[in-house]
Design a protein around this motif. Sequence first.
Motif, PDB file in Angstrom:
ATOM      1  N   UNK A  19       0.832  -1.203   0.000  1.00 56.31           N
ATOM      2  CA  UNK A  19       0.000   0.000   0.000  1.00 56.31           C
ATOM      3  C   UNK A  19       0.866   1.252   0.000  1.00 56.31           C
ATOM      4  N   UNK A  20       1.977   1.199   0.715  1.00 55.58           N
ATOM      5  CA  UNK A  20       2.898   2.331   0.715  1.00 55.58           C
ATOM      6  C   UNK A  20       3.502   2.544  -0.673  1.00 55.58           C
ATOM      7  N   UNK A  21       3.853   1.441  -1.326  1.00 54.43           N
ATOM      8  CA  UNK A  21       4.415   1.548  -2.679  1.00 54.43           C
ATOM      9  C   UNK A  21       3.382   2.110  -3.645  1.00 54.43           C
ATOM     10  N   UNK A  22       2.124   1.656  -3.502  1.00 53.63           N
ATOM     11  CA  UNK A  22       1.070   2.155  -4.382  1.00 53.63           C
ATOM     12  C   UNK A  22       0.814   3.640  -4.164  1.00 53.63           C
ATOM     13  N   UNK A  23       1.012   4.104  -2.935  1.00 51.77           N
ATOM     14  CA  UNK A  23       0.784   5.519  -2.650  1.00 51.77           C
ATOM     15  C   UNK A  23       1.947   6.401  -3.070  1.00 51.77           C
ATOM     16  N   UNK A  26       7.153   7.380  -6.842  1.00 50.47           N
ATOM     17  CA  UNK A  26       8.546   6.993  -7.098  1.00 50.47           C
ATOM     18  C   UNK A  26       8.749   5.497  -6.902  1.00 50.47           C
ATOM     19  N   UNK A  27       8.270   4.983  -5.771  1.00 49.02           N
ATOM     20  CA  UNK A  27       8.438   3.558  -5.498  1.00 49.02           C
ATOM     21  C   UNK A  27       7.610   2.703  -6.453  1.00 49.02           C
ATOM     22  N   UNK A  28       6.440   3.194  -6.835  1.00 50.35           N
ATOM     23  CA  UNK A  28       5.603   2.431  -7.757  1.00 50.35           C
ATOM     24  C   UNK A  28       6.262   2.315  -9.132  1.00 50.35           C
ATOM     25  N   UNK A  29       6.789   3.423  -9.625  1.00 48.25           N
ATOM     26  CA  UNK A  29       7.478   3.389 -10.917  1.00 48.25           C
ATOM     27  C   UNK A  29       8.744   2.537 -10.852  1.00 48.25           C
ATOM     28  N   UNK A  30       9.431   2.618  -9.716  1.00 51.50           N
ATOM     29  CA  UNK A  30      10.636   1.803  -9.552  1.00 51.50           C
ATOM     30  C   UNK A  30      10.298   0.320  -9.567  1.00 51.50           C
ATOM     31  N   UNK A  31       9.222  -0.047  -8.887  1.00 54.76           N
ATOM     32  CA  UNK A  31       8.817  -1.458  -8.866  1.00 54.76           C
ATOM     33  C   UNK A  31       8.415  -1.932 -10.262  1.00 54.76           C
ATOM     34  N   UNK A  32       7.676  -1.111 -11.000  1.00 51.71           N
ATOM     35  CA  UNK A  32       7.289  -1.489 -12.358  1.00 51.71           C
ATOM     36  C   UNK A  32       8.513  -1.669 -13.251  1.00 51.71           C
ATOM     37  N   UNK A  33       9.474  -0.754 -13.114  1.00 50.78           N
ATOM     38  CA  UNK A  33      10.683  -0.852 -13.924  1.00 50.78           C
ATOM     39  C   UNK A  33      11.475  -2.110 -13.600  1.00 50.78           C
ATOM     40  N   UNK A  34      11.584  -2.420 -12.329  1.00 48.31           N
ATOM     41  CA  UNK A  34      12.337  -3.610 -11.935  1.00 48.31           C
ATOM     42  C   UNK A  34      11.630  -4.891 -12.367  1.00 48.31           C
ATOM     43  N   UNK A  35      10.310  -4.892 -12.328  1.00 49.96           N
ATOM     44  CA  UNK A  35       9.569  -6.077 -12.781  1.00 49.96           C
ATOM     45  C   UNK A  35       9.780  -6.296 -14.279  1.00 49.96           C
ATOM     46  N   UNK A 150       9.707  -4.001   2.410  1.00 47.28           N
ATOM     47  CA  UNK A 150       9.942  -2.828   3.253  1.00 47.28           C
ATOM     48  C   UNK A 150       9.092  -1.622   2.881  1.00 47.28           C
ATOM     49  N   UNK A 151       8.643  -1.553   1.652  1.00 47.43           N
ATOM     50  CA  UNK A 151       7.820  -0.414   1.261  1.00 47.43           C
ATOM     51  C   UNK A 151       8.611   0.880   1.267  1.00 47.43           C
ATOM     52  N   UNK A 152       8.079   1.906   1.945  1.00 50.66           N
ATOM     53  CA  UNK A 152       8.757   3.202   1.987  1.00 50.66           C
ATOM     54  C   UNK A 152      10.030   3.164   2.822  1.00 50.66           C
ATOM     55  N   UNK A 153      10.196   2.137   3.637  1.00 47.74           N
ATOM     56  CA  UNK A 153      11.424   2.020   4.425  1.00 47.74           C
ATOM     57  C   UNK A 153      12.603   1.537   3.589  1.00 47.74           C
ATOM     58  N   UNK A 154      12.344   1.215   2.330  1.00 50.72           N
ATOM     59  CA  UNK A 154      13.404   0.735   1.444  1.00 50.72           C
ATOM     60  C   UNK A 154      14.306   1.904   1.055  1.00 50.72           C
ATOM     61  N   UNK A 155      15.560   1.841   1.495  1.00 47.27           N
ATOM     62  CA  UNK A 155      16.554   2.857   1.152  1.00 47.27           C
ATOM     63  C   UNK A 155      17.242   2.425  -0.140  1.00 47.27           C
ATOM     64  N   UNK A 156      16.955   3.117  -1.213  1.00 40.97           N
ATOM     65  CA  UNK A 156      17.428   2.688  -2.531  1.00 40.97           C
ATOM     66  C   UNK A 156      18.950   2.598  -2.588  1.00 40.97           C
ATOM     67  N   UNK A 157      19.628   3.650  -2.177  1.00 40.90           N
ATOM     68  CA  UNK A 157      21.088   3.669  -2.279  1.00 40.90           C
ATOM     69  C   UNK A 157      21.730   2.622  -1.379  1.00 40.90           C
TER      70      UNK A 157
END
Length: 210
Positions: A19-23, A26-35, A150-157
């Motif tokens: 739900x955090x990713x869907x909201x 940035x995270x939603x687009x990142x997940x789509x790109x990685x998929x 982790x959702x929004x707790x995911x630190x990309x770097x």
Amino acid sequence: MADSGALVVTEAQQQHPLSQIAASETHRLLLKQWVKEEDLLARRVALWEACLNGARKEIAFLYCAFFAFHAASVLLLFLSSSSSSAASAAATTACRRSWIPYLVSLLSSLTMLWALWYKSDTEAVLERVLAREREDALYLARCVSELKRKGLRFDLLKEVDTLRRAKNLRAEAKGAADRPRRWQTRDLAVFALFAAACGVLVLTRFLLCN
């Protein structure tokens, strides 16, 4: 009471990583790109596996052709020497002309050995490429899994850098462990076939001149 229950459900959904990713755009687009990249890597792995299987089939065919050629050569020479053993003049002529089958056998053996060496090198390259593609697919799958968990707790770097270092360490350790064994096995196989070809050449000379 119903409003408080709905509020609890809404808060639980908001706290869920998906739900955090869907909201988060940035995270939603990142997940789509990685998929998408994960699907592309899976196709590339399947393609490299097909290429590797094709190279191994060609190597097996060359081995069979090598042994079949030399077996047929020895059989034909044995039959010809047996049929001409009664005539000493014919045997002498065959001995003088023994350089012809000798040269044909030598050139054929060297050609097949070179083809085996080339295909074995191609197989080694394909194995390294396939291993790297599989490592990339595994690395990306772990990134996707961590992002979903982790959702929004995911630190990309931080997360990506940690997984990349772990991947590099595994790749270096695997390469250092596998490379010497692979080259040694290939060299021994080619040298053994070269020794067998030399033995056939000696046998050719013996059958034609004795």
